[in-house]
Motif scaffolding. Structure first.
Motif, short mmCIF file in Angstrom:
data_model
loop_
_atom_site.label_atom_id
_atom_site.label_comp_id
_atom_site.label_asym_id
_atom_site.label_seq_id
_atom_site.Cartn_x
_atom_site.Cartn_y
_atom_site.Cartn_z
N ASP A 328 13.03 35.13 22.65
CA ASP A 328 13.56 34.83 24.16
C ASP A 328 14.63 33.82 24.09
OD1 ASP A 328 11.91 32.96 23.22
OD2 ASP A 328 10.63 32.92 25.20
N ASP A 329 15.13 33.02 22.95
CA ASP A 329 16.03 31.96 22.96
C ASP A 329 17.34 32.44 23.62
OD1 ASP A 329 14.52 30.22 22.06
OD2 ASP A 329 15.23 30.01 19.96
N LEU A 330 18.17 33.43 23.09
CA LEU A 330 19.53 33.94 23.75
C LEU A 330 19.28 34.34 25.23
CD1 LEU A 330 22.24 34.94 23.39
CD2 LEU A 330 21.32 37.24 22.59
N LEU A 331 18.34 35.06 25.54
CA LEU A 331 18.21 35.35 27.16
C LEU A 331 18.04 34.22 27.96
CD1 LEU A 331 15.92 38.56 26.63
CD2 LEU A 331 18.33 38.61 26.92
N ALA A 332 17.05 33.31 27.61
CA ALA A 332 16.84 31.99 28.21
C ALA A 332 18.18 31.21 28.40
CB ALA A 332 15.90 31.20 27.47
N LEU A 333 19.05 30.91 27.38
CA LEU A 333 20.05 30.19 27.37
C LEU A 333 21.18 31.14 28.32
CD1 LEU A 333 20.74 28.86 23.87
CD2 LEU A 333 20.27 27.57 25.98
N LEU A 334 21.35 32.51 28.51
CA LEU A 334 22.32 33.24 29.29
C LEU A 334 21.93 33.24 30.58
CD1 LEU A 334 22.90 36.22 27.15
CD2 LEU A 334 24.68 34.84 27.83
N ALA A 335 20.65 33.20 30.71
CA ALA A 335 19.93 33.09 32.16
C ALA A 335 20.42 31.50 32.96
CB ALA A 335 18.47 33.43 32.29
N CYS A 336 20.17 30.61 32.25
CA CYS A 336 20.74 29.33 32.71
C CYS A 336 21.98 29.20 33.07
CB CYS A 336 20.20 28.13 31.70
SG CYS A 336 18.47 28.07 31.48
N VAL A 337 22.96 29.86 32.03
CA VAL A 337 24.34 29.52 32.38
C VAL A 337 24.70 30.35 33.72
CG1 VAL A 337 26.65 30.49 31.51
CG2 VAL A 337 25.02 29.45 29.86
N VAL A 338 24.14 31.58 33.67
CA VAL A 338 24.50 32.49 34.97
C VAL A 338 24.05 31.84 35.99
CG1 VAL A 338 23.90 34.77 36.01
CG2 VAL A 338 24.63 34.54 33.60
N ASP A 339 22.79 31.16 36.00
CA ASP A 339 22.24 30.53 37.33
C ASP A 339 23.05 29.47 37.77
OD1 ASP A 339 20.13 30.12 39.02
OD2 ASP A 339 19.75 28.12 38.02
N VAL A 340 23.91 28.54 36.70
CA VAL A 340 24.53 27.64 37.00
C VAL A 340 26.03 28.12 37.86
CG1 VAL A 340 26.08 25.54 36.40
CG2 VAL A 340 23.80 25.86 35.45
N LEU A 341 26.59 28.95 37.02
CA LEU A 341 27.71 29.63 37.36
C LEU A 341 27.90 30.41 38.77
CD1 LEU A 341 29.52 30.22 34.19
CD2 LEU A 341 29.62 28.13 35.32
N GLY A 342 26.91 31.17 38.94
CA GLY A 342 26.53 31.96 39.98
C GLY A 342 27.59 33.10 39.84
N ASP A 343 28.04 33.55 41.15
CA ASP A 343 28.79 34.80 41.18
C ASP A 343 30.01 34.54 40.23
OD1 ASP A 343 26.97 35.74 42.76
OD2 ASP A 343 28.11 35.40 44.75
N GLU A 344 30.78 33.61 39.96
CA GLU A 344 31.77 33.42 39.14
C GLU A 344 31.56 33.96 37.68
OE1 GLU A 344 34.08 29.41 39.64
OE2 GLU A 344 31.88 29.00 40.15
N ALA A 345 30.38 34.07 37.12
CA ALA A 345 30.11 34.47 35.88
C ALA A 345 30.35 35.93 35.82
CB ALA A 345 28.68 34.23 35.41
N ALA A 346 30.48 36.78 36.88
CA ALA A 346 30.65 38.41 36.94
C ALA A 346 31.70 38.69 36.10
CB ALA A 346 30.29 39.09 38.26
N GLY A 347 31.90 39.31 35.05
CA GLY A 347 32.97 39.81 34.26
C GLY A 347 33.94 38.89 33.65
N SER A 348 33.48 37.50 33.59
CA SER A 348 34.27 36.21 33.25
C SER A 348 33.77 36.08 31.50
CB SER A 348 33.98 35.05 33.83
OG SER A 348 34.41 35.59 35.19
#
Length: 404
Positions: A328-348
């Protein structure tokens, strides 16, 4: 196409094995008729029987008002003096009911048939696979006191002198019987208005028939067709009570061996399915026991609750200790990044790399231009971030704050 076979059983059958028959389609249209022994009767999905001749007696009895459950006993008492045999030996069937105007009771039309004769006919038919669904007398289904009826078919005649007063006799005895009925009716002041004469094809009436019923209008009716008695919806069915039960039992006997085979096949299928389930349960139990032994031998001193799940967890921990990606390491880090960036992460995000707890993302679009603000934005998330410009692109490196 569903076919119906109608048989005319006379008093001499089965000693005289030949019987008249008619074959009808599902619309009641004639397909064929004839007279032959049972082995030559045509095949049909259903069978009806007409009892011809003097096998049936049609009477009328007046009963006092009483509960329906007492009707058989009252009928036997009322008809005792009018039956040739003991009422206990007769099978009685009610053909019609009407209210008695004088005493408030009921007038019942009753068809009486000898039980032994009825059992003989049904047993013989069952033995040759012709179990009837309808068994009726060769009497008109309806009659009234003002309009009598005479039927002549070959040497057989039927005289219907009102409801509940019908008899089958030889044509030679018809004149005497008619004179007696007319005399009795004249004495009681109940002469009919007319007598309908119905002749079968090829039948002739006695020449002195007019003289036997003076003063009564003798009318020629439609041609008599014997099988139409059974085809009428108002036909009196003699199959009821214990006679009907025995008929159903004989019907089931025809399917005795097919039912046994079907039951045996179902039992084998059930036993096979049950055995397969038990075998699969035993296999699963054996696998569970083997997995538990493997877990306890690999990790001694631990309690085995769900060995498969526990071994996956221990494997994930061991992979993390050796610098490999845990479950679950990779998924946990990705979830934290997306949580901080919000909608800006979509397609970026472009290329994604993960190794030794370090997540590296290639940024694109508008998000790459705001990469300088990431350290401040990720400061409160427990993540350590680093932004690098490499080969004309922007890369974001993220790891957990407690990672070295």
């Amino acid at each position: 196409m569903t076919k119906q076979l109608i048989l005319r059983i006379d008093p001499a059958w089965p000693a005289t094995p030949s019987a008249r028959w008619a074959l009808l389609d599902e619309r009641g249209q004639m397909l064929g008729e004839g007279e032959s022994e049972a082995r030559h009767w045509p095949a049909a999905e259903s069978c009806c029987v007409v009892l011809a001749g003097a096998q049936c007696l049609w009477l009328e009895a007046t009963l006092p008002r009483a509960a329906r459950r007492d009707e058989p006993r009252l009928l036997a008492y009322a008809l005792e003096d009018r039956l040739l045999e003991d009422p206990e030996r007769e099978h009685l069937t009610v053909s019609h009911r009407r209210r008695h105007a004088e005493n408030g009771g009921e007038c019942l039309g009753v068809v009486a048939v000898d039980r032994d004769r009825l059992r003989q006919v049904l047993a013989q038919l069952a033995a040759i696979g012709r179990v009837p669904t309808l068994l009726c007398p060769e009497f008109p289904a309806k009659s009234d006191a003002e309009h009598w009826q005479i039927v002549i078919d070959g040497a057989q005649a039927i005289l219907v002198a009102g409801p509940g007063n019908a008899a089958a006799l030889d044509v030679a005895a018809l004149l005497v019987a008619l004179e007696q009925q007319v005399a009795a009716a004249r004495l009681n002041g109940a002469l009919p208005k007319s007598i309908e004469l119905r002749l079968a094809v090829g039948a002739t009436a006695p020449q002195q028939l007019d003289e036997a019923c003076p003063g009564i209008d003798l009318q020629r009716g439609a041609t008599y067709v014997w099988w139409q008695i059974a085809a009428q919806s108002a036909a009196v069915n003699l199959l009821h009570d214990e006679i009907a039960s025995k008929t159903r039992a004989n019907y089931l006997k025809r399917f005795k061996w097919p039912l046994w085979l079907a039951g045996g096949a179902f039992a084998l299928w059930l036993l096979g399915g049950t055995g397969e389930v038990l075998w699969q349960r035993q296999t699963l139990s054996s696998l569970d026991s083997r997995m538990e032994r493997t877990y306890l031998s690999t990790f001694p001193g631990n309690t085995a609750v769900a060995p498969a799940t526990q071994m996956q967890q221990r494997l994930s921990l061991e992979r993390g200790r050796h610098g490999l990606l845990k479950n679950d390491d990779l998924l946990a880090l990705l979830a934290c990044v997306v949580d901080v960036l919000g909608d800006e992460a979509a397609g970026s995000f472009g290329e994604v790399r993960y190794a030794d707890g370090l997540l590296e993302l290639s940024l694109k679009g508008a998000l790459a231009g705001r990469a300088a603000t990431f350290p401040a934005r990720f400061a409160g998330s427990g993540l350590l971030t680093e932004v690098r410009n490499e080969n004309g692109g922007v890369r974001l490196r993220v790891r957990l704050g407690d990672q070295p």
